[in-house]
Write a protein that holds these residues in place. Structure first.
Motif, PDB file in Angstrom:
ATOM      1  N   VAL A 464       0.815  -1.221   0.000  1.00 43.98           N
ATOM      2  CA  VAL A 464       0.000   0.000   0.000  1.00 43.98           C
ATOM      3  C   VAL A 464       0.845   1.267   0.000  1.00 43.98           C
ATOM      4  CG1 VAL A 464      -1.871  -1.190   1.195  1.00 43.98           C
ATOM      5  CG2 VAL A 464      -0.184   0.106   2.527  1.00 43.98           C
ATOM      6  N   ALA A 465       2.148   1.141   0.190  1.00 40.97           N
ATOM      7  CA  ALA A 465       2.998   2.338   0.230  1.00 40.97           C
ATOM      8  C   ALA A 465       2.904   3.130  -1.068  1.00 40.97           C
ATOM      9  CB  ALA A 465       4.444   1.943   0.513  1.00 40.97           C
ATOM     10  N   SER A 466       2.832   2.426  -2.189  1.00 40.10           N
ATOM     11  CA  SER A 466       2.767   3.110  -3.484  1.00 40.10           C
ATOM     12  C   SER A 466       1.406   3.738  -3.747  1.00 40.10           C
ATOM     13  CB  SER A 466       3.091   2.120  -4.607  1.00 40.10           C
ATOM     14  OG  SER A 466       2.171   1.046  -4.609  1.00 40.10           O
ATOM     15  N   MET A 467       0.396   3.419  -2.924  1.00 38.14           N
ATOM     16  CA  MET A 467      -0.935   3.995  -3.108  1.00 38.14           C
ATOM     17  C   MET A 467      -1.016   5.424  -2.599  1.00 38.14           C
ATOM     18  SD  MET A 467      -3.211   0.690  -1.930  1.00 38.14           S
ATOM     19  CE  MET A 467      -4.583   1.755  -1.508  1.00 38.14           C
ATOM     20  N   PHE A 468      -0.056   5.848  -1.787  1.00 39.06           N
ATOM     21  CA  PHE A 468      -0.078   7.214  -1.262  1.00 39.06           C
ATOM     22  C   PHE A 468       0.409   8.172  -2.353  1.00 39.06           C
ATOM     23  CE2 PHE A 468       1.612  10.826   1.178  1.00 39.06           C
ATOM     24  CZ  PHE A 468       0.487  11.129   1.924  1.00 39.06           C
ATOM     25  N   GLU A 469      -0.510   8.933  -2.938  1.00 40.40           N
ATOM     26  CA  GLU A 469      -0.217   9.746  -4.127  1.00 40.40           C
ATOM     27  C   GLU A 469       0.154  11.172  -3.735  1.00 40.40           C
ATOM     28  OE1 GLU A 469      -3.570   9.405  -6.712  1.00 40.40           O
ATOM     29  OE2 GLU A 469      -3.347   7.239  -6.961  1.00 40.40           O
ATOM     30  N   TYR A 470       1.276  11.318  -3.071  1.00 44.47           N
ATOM     31  CA  TYR A 470       1.721  12.652  -2.653  1.00 44.47           C
ATOM     32  C   TYR A 470       2.129  13.533  -3.827  1.00 44.47           C
ATOM     33  CZ  TYR A 470       6.332  10.620  -3.439  1.00 44.47           C
ATOM     34  OH  TYR A 470       7.425  10.018  -4.016  1.00 44.47           O
ATOM     35  N   HIS A 471       2.603  12.896  -4.918  1.00 42.85           N
ATOM     36  CA  HIS A 471       3.111  13.662  -6.057  1.00 42.85           C
ATOM     37  C   HIS A 471       2.020  14.425  -6.783  1.00 42.85           C
ATOM     38  CE1 HIS A 471       1.899   9.641  -7.395  1.00 42.85           C
ATOM     39  NE2 HIS A 471       1.489  10.240  -8.491  1.00 42.85           N
ATOM     40  N   ILE A 472       0.751  13.992  -6.647  1.00 44.44           N
ATOM     41  CA  ILE A 472      -0.321  14.644  -7.396  1.00 44.44           C
ATOM     42  C   ILE A 472      -0.611  16.041  -6.859  1.00 44.44           C
ATOM     43  CG2 ILE A 472      -2.297  13.879  -6.022  1.00 44.44           C
ATOM     44  CD1 ILE A 472      -3.758  13.308  -8.635  1.00 44.44           C
ATOM     45  N   VAL A 473      -0.230  16.310  -5.613  1.00 48.43           N
ATOM     46  CA  VAL A 473      -0.480  17.627  -5.025  1.00 48.43           C
ATOM     47  C   VAL A 473       0.249  18.711  -5.812  1.00 48.43           C
ATOM     48  CG1 VAL A 473      -0.189  19.050  -2.959  1.00 48.43           C
ATOM     49  CG2 VAL A 473      -0.872  16.646  -2.736  1.00 48.43           C
ATOM     50  N   ALA A 474       1.500  18.457  -6.172  1.00 44.26           N
ATOM     51  CA  ALA A 474       2.273  19.445  -6.943  1.00 44.26           C
ATOM     52  C   ALA A 474       1.657  19.659  -8.324  1.00 44.26           C
ATOM     53  CB  ALA A 474       3.721  18.977  -7.074  1.00 44.26           C
ATOM     54  N   HIS A 475       1.185  18.584  -8.955  1.00 46.54           N
ATOM     55  CA  HIS A 475       0.572  18.711 -10.280  1.00 46.54           C
ATOM     56  C   HIS A 475      -0.702  19.555 -10.212  1.00 46.54           C
ATOM     57  CE1 HIS A 475       3.486  16.089 -11.935  1.00 46.54           C
ATOM     58  NE2 HIS A 475       3.024  14.967 -11.412  1.00 46.54           N
ATOM     59  N   ILE A 476      -1.542  19.295  -9.194  1.00 48.06           N
ATOM     60  CA  ILE A 476      -2.778  20.066  -9.066  1.00 48.06           C
ATOM     61  C   ILE A 476      -2.469  21.517  -8.735  1.00 48.06           C
ATOM     62  CG2 ILE A 476      -4.890  20.318  -7.709  1.00 48.06           C
ATOM     63  CD1 ILE A 476      -4.970  17.326  -7.365  1.00 48.06           C
ATOM     64  N   TRP A 477      -1.438  21.754  -7.905  1.00 46.89           N
ATOM     65  CA  TRP A 477      -1.058  23.121  -7.531  1.00 46.89           C
ATOM     66  C   TRP A 477      -0.682  23.943  -8.761  1.00 46.89           C
ATOM     67  CZ3 TRP A 477      -1.271  26.099  -3.272  1.00 46.89           C
ATOM     68  CH2 TRP A 477      -0.495  27.258  -3.241  1.00 46.89           C
ATOM     69  N   HIS A 478       0.030  23.326  -9.682  1.00 48.50           N
ATOM     70  CA  HIS A 478       0.454  24.049 -10.888  1.00 48.50           C
ATOM     71  C   HIS A 478      -0.636  24.095 -11.957  1.00 48.50           C
ATOM     72  CE1 HIS A 478       4.516  24.541  -9.454  1.00 48.50           C
ATOM     73  NE2 HIS A 478       4.666  23.241  -9.276  1.00 48.50           N
ATOM     74  N   THR A 479      -1.665  23.251 -11.825  1.00 48.27           N
ATOM     75  CA  THR A 479      -2.719  23.207 -12.842  1.00 48.27           C
ATOM     76  C   THR A 479      -3.934  24.022 -12.420  1.00 48.27           C
ATOM     77  OG1 THR A 479      -1.983  20.985 -13.464  1.00 48.27           O
ATOM     78  CG2 THR A 479      -4.161  21.676 -14.237  1.00 48.27           C
ATOM     79  N   LYS A 480      -4.585  23.617 -11.347  1.00 47.59           N
ATOM     80  CA  LYS A 480      -5.750  24.340 -10.829  1.00 47.59           C
ATOM     81  C   LYS A 480      -5.813  24.133  -9.325  1.00 47.59           C
ATOM     82  CE  LYS A 480     -10.694  25.095 -11.510  1.00 47.59           C
ATOM     83  NZ  LYS A 480     -11.928  24.645 -12.180  1.00 47.59           N
ATOM     84  N   ARG A 481      -5.400  25.142  -8.587  1.00 48.21           N
ATOM     85  CA  ARG A 481      -5.256  25.015  -7.136  1.00 48.21           C
ATOM     86  C   ARG A 481      -6.587  24.760  -6.444  1.00 48.21           C
ATOM     87  NH1 ARG A 481      -0.941  30.026  -6.237  1.00 48.21           N
ATOM     88  NH2 ARG A 481       0.677  29.166  -7.605  1.00 48.21           N
ATOM     89  N   LEU A 482      -7.677  25.207  -7.048  1.00 47.51           N
ATOM     90  CA  LEU A 482      -8.986  25.016  -6.430  1.00 47.51           C
ATOM     91  C   LEU A 482      -9.309  23.534  -6.257  1.00 47.51           C
ATOM     92  CD1 LEU A 482     -11.283  26.879  -5.432  1.00 47.51           C
ATOM     93  CD2 LEU A 482     -12.422  26.484  -7.625  1.00 47.51           C
ATOM     94  N   ASP A 483      -8.758  22.681  -7.118  1.00 53.96           N
ATOM     95  CA  ASP A 483      -9.024  21.243  -7.032  1.00 53.96           C
ATOM     96  C   ASP A 483      -8.354  20.597  -5.817  1.00 53.96           C
ATOM     97  OD1 ASP A 483     -10.676  21.102  -9.197  1.00 53.96           O
ATOM     98  OD2 ASP A 483      -9.104  20.595 -10.626  1.00 53.96           O
ATOM     99  N   LEU A 484      -7.481  21.342  -5.148  1.00 50.87           N
ATOM    100  CA  LEU A 484      -6.890  20.814  -3.916  1.00 50.87           C
ATOM    101  C   LEU A 484      -7.922  20.734  -2.786  1.00 50.87           C
ATOM    102  CD1 LEU A 484      -3.414  22.600  -3.825  1.00 50.87           C
ATOM    103  CD2 LEU A 484      -3.841  20.158  -4.156  1.00 50.87           C
ATOM    104  N   ILE A 485      -8.971  21.541  -2.880  1.00 47.59           N
ATOM    105  CA  ILE A 485      -9.991  21.541  -1.816  1.00 47.59           C
ATOM    106  C   ILE A 485     -10.693  20.192  -1.725  1.00 47.59           C
ATOM    107  CG2 ILE A 485     -12.152  22.589  -1.027  1.00 47.59           C
ATOM    108  CD1 ILE A 485     -11.177  25.237  -2.145  1.00 47.59           C
ATOM    109  N   PRO A 486     -11.277  19.643  -2.839  1.00 48.63           N
ATOM    110  CA  PRO A 486     -11.889  18.308  -2.703  1.00 48.63           C
ATOM    111  C   PRO A 486     -10.884  17.228  -2.343  1.00 48.63           C
ATOM    112  CG  PRO A 486     -11.852  19.011  -5.008  1.00 48.63           C
ATOM    113  CD  PRO A 486     -11.496  20.196  -4.187  1.00 48.63           C
TER     114      PRO A 486
END
Length: 660
Positions: A464-486
């Protein structure tokens, strides 16, 4: 009413009854059809162009060979099966089998079920999917997330009751998925946006991983009575149990985690052969190394089990063992809808009350996992799947599994990756996997009791260690920060309240964002000359290209262009916005309302346009419409809006206004 339209071609409605043509098989396995083949297959199989339906024709299509091949995909590839495909399927099937056996045992503990239930759930899906599945890569079986959900909804003090709850849940889950497949309702999972899925997956990884910490510590923690805020309770209870830690279990668990991680990286070594073809012995050694690393979970479980058994022969038991496992194959029997154990009796109504929202949440999670994995590997290996048939296959697998004491299953990403990397050619590889699991149940069940709990915990934690998707936070931050809320709200909701509540919170927030976007459409406002690419007075060519108004005279014409479809939530806002934007600097300019981006409209929006036309008429301000789609224009024309004027293009409308 003055209406001007062009005499363009008449548009015919085309109702698609099928989105995908049957898979075409080639020498290398599943391959994608060309666009032309796909179009022709769609027309042949499911397209209806305003033709009356005949019961005889419908019956003929339902009973045709093509329909049979679509509903029973094995008929597409079995007649072409050859030794080349068999070689790839055998290797992949055995490799996945060595992976699923330790995972099945480990995931059963996540579901708080006896270990044999993990293996019961591991073989049925393999056989069913071989006949009904449309992906060559995917393997059905127990997964970490589904096991976590089952453990939360099937809580009981009695292990027999927990097993009965899980079996009934599998049956109901399969019925729901099969019904959704028959009704083409798979689109419902599209309301789970990527940020919501990522937040849920990451939270589930933490919950599952931390749930195994107590087994690595060798301590026993009493389970929370309800699954609401269970993770918070688990943290507190585990921390209180730290003084009872068994150092032998800790050492074994940490050592197993380190070895599994090393084996995982060993599998991915890229051998650079600069001196040409490697020696045959090198090739054989690398193959053995790859198989060992791929089946690392089975290897580590086998080694630790043998070690624990050897120590037990000397009456030395330093590790906490899994305990007794029911030997043999599961009996073929109907799920029990009423339970009795001594003075405790549970009726069917009480069982469904216990399962609660899990009857709706777990089928959707299973569909989401399965479709995401199947689609990803279909794109990677360049073939197509049939989403409807995938729902049918998943539903039937869970229904049949419930008769063999299985709990709900879905596609496994890790085992599907192993299957694909092993060179699988068809779903027949699952037969070998299922046979291997059956052999393990028949011959090895009595030996499973010697597997240390810390070893199974290490298998789960590394999985399950690979299931933790921490890297997607940076992608959303640079794409559309509002999507970090959901994402954040789903993540926190799953951790602090419960999995199903976190998902609901994320979906509600995503839908609110979606509805707000529909209720507050953006309008692009510019001068007609700038819109047509003519440099405005005092501006630059860049201003014209970006539709920015630099300077305007009283004689300039405004172009107002909605950037999306307009429906009833936006009607009042549309009236307000058009009225506000059409009056710049106290000057009421003629307005061209360009509908280039509008492909749909409802009755409320049509009436709002009528209100706008009436307001402009009262102010004696000119308003014309351009670039309407034929079906939208037909809708407005039938509404008989007063003083409605339409031109085909903005330039035509501008010429007409300037000539007045």
């Amino acid at each position: 009413m003055d209406t001007k339209t062009n005499g363009g071609p008449q548009y015919q409605s085309l109702t698609k009854l099928s989105k995908l043509a049957p898979l075409e098989m080639h020498d290398d396995g599943f391959k994608a059809l060309s666009d032309e083949d796909e179009y022709e297959a769609d027309i042949e199989e499911g397209a209806v162009i305003r033709q009356p339906c005949s019961c005889g024709i419908c019956m003929k299509k339902c009973c045709s060979v093509k329909t049979a091949k679509r509903r029973l995909p094995i008929l597409q590839w079995l007649p072409r099966y050859n030794l080349h495909w068999a070689h790839g399927d055998i290797i992949a099937g055995l490799t996945v089998g060595l992976t699923v056996i330790p995972q099945g045992l480990a995931y059963a503990s996540v579901a708080n079920l006896p270990l044999e239930y993990g293996l019961y759930s591991a073989f049925v899906g393999c056989f069913v999917y071989c006949f009904l599945g449309t992906s060559k890569d995917i393997t059905l079986g127990p997964t970490a997330i589904m096991s976590l959900m089952v453990g939360q909804y099937c809580y009981s003090e009695s292990a027999d009751f927990r097993g009965a709850y899980a079996i009934v849940l599998s049956l109901m889950c399969g019925c729901t998925q099969l019904l959704m497949g028959m009704l083409n309702l798979g689109f419902i999972v599209n309301f789970l946006s990527l940020p919501v899925v990522s937040g849920f997956t990451s939270a589930a990884a933490i919950i599952i991983g931390f749930g195994q910490v107590k087994k690595v510590l060798g301590v026993s923690v009493e389970k929370h009575e309800t699954h609401v805020a269970a993770f918070v309770y688990d943290i507190i209870a585990t921390c209180k149990s730290i003084p009872q830690t068994r150092y032998q279990d800790v050492l074994l668990g940490v050592a197993c985690i380190v070895v599994i991680v090393l084996f995982k990286h060993l599998k991915d070594i890229n051998w650079n052969d600069d001196d040409g073809e490697p020696h045959i012995m090198h090739v054989i050694a690398r193959k053995i190394l790859w198989v060992t690393a791929t089946a690392r979970n089975a290897v580590i479980v086998l080694v630790c089990g043998v070690f624990a058994y050897t120590l037990s022969t000397f009456d030395v038991l330093p590790f906490t063992l899994t305990g007794k496992v029911t030997p043999g194959l599961p009996a073929l029997e109907l799920p029990q809808f009423s339970l009795s154990n001594g003075n405790v009796t549970v009726s069917a109504a009480e069982m469904f009350t216990q399962l609660g929202s899990g009857l709706a949440v777990i089928p959707l999670i299973g569909i989401l996992e399965n479709m995401a994995i199947a689609s990803a590997f279909a794109r990677k290996n360049q073939y197509r799947i049939d989403p409807t048939q995938e729902l049918v296959a998943l539903g039937v697998a869970n229904i049949v599994g419930s008769f063999f004491s299985a709990y709900p299953v879905t596609g496994s990403f890790s085992r599907t990756a192993v299957n694909s990397q092993s060179g699988v050619k068809t779903p027949a590889g699952g037969i070998l996997t299922g046979v291997l699991v059956l052999l393990a149940l028949s011959l090895l069940s009595t030996t499973f009791r010697y597997i240390p709990q810390a070893t199974l915990a290490a298998v789960i934690i590394t999985a399950v260690a690979s299931m933790f998707e921490y890297h997607i936070v940076a992608h959303i931050w640079h794409t559309k920060r509002l999507d970090l809320i959901p994402l954040v709200m789903t993540f926190l909701g799953c951790l602090l309240i419960g999995i199903e509540y976190g998902i609901v919170i994320g979906v509600v927030i995503s839908i609110v964002f979606l509805l707000y976007s529909a209720a507050r459409p953006s309008l692009k406002v510019t001068s007609a000359n700038a819109f047509l690419g003519v440099q405005p007075l005092g501006g630059t060519s860049a201003d014209a290209k970006n539709h920015n108004i630099v300077q305007m005279t009283e004689k300039d014409v405004l172009v107002i262009q909605p950037c999306q479809n307009m429906f009833y939530p936006s009607s009042e806002y549309l009236i307000y916005l058009v009225s506000k934007r059409s009056n710049r600097g106290g000057v009421e300019h003629p307005v061209i309302f360009d509908c280039m981006h509008i492909n749909g409209m409802d009755f409320t929006t049509v009436q709002a346009l009528g209100q706008i036309i009436e307001d402009f008429s009262v102010r004696k301000q000119m308003l014309v419409f351009t670039n309407m789609q034929p079906h939208v224009l037909e809708m407005i024309s039938s509404s008989e809006l007063g003083q409605f004027v339409h031109y085909e293009t903005v330039s035509e409308a501008l010429s007409a206004i300037q000539s007045m």
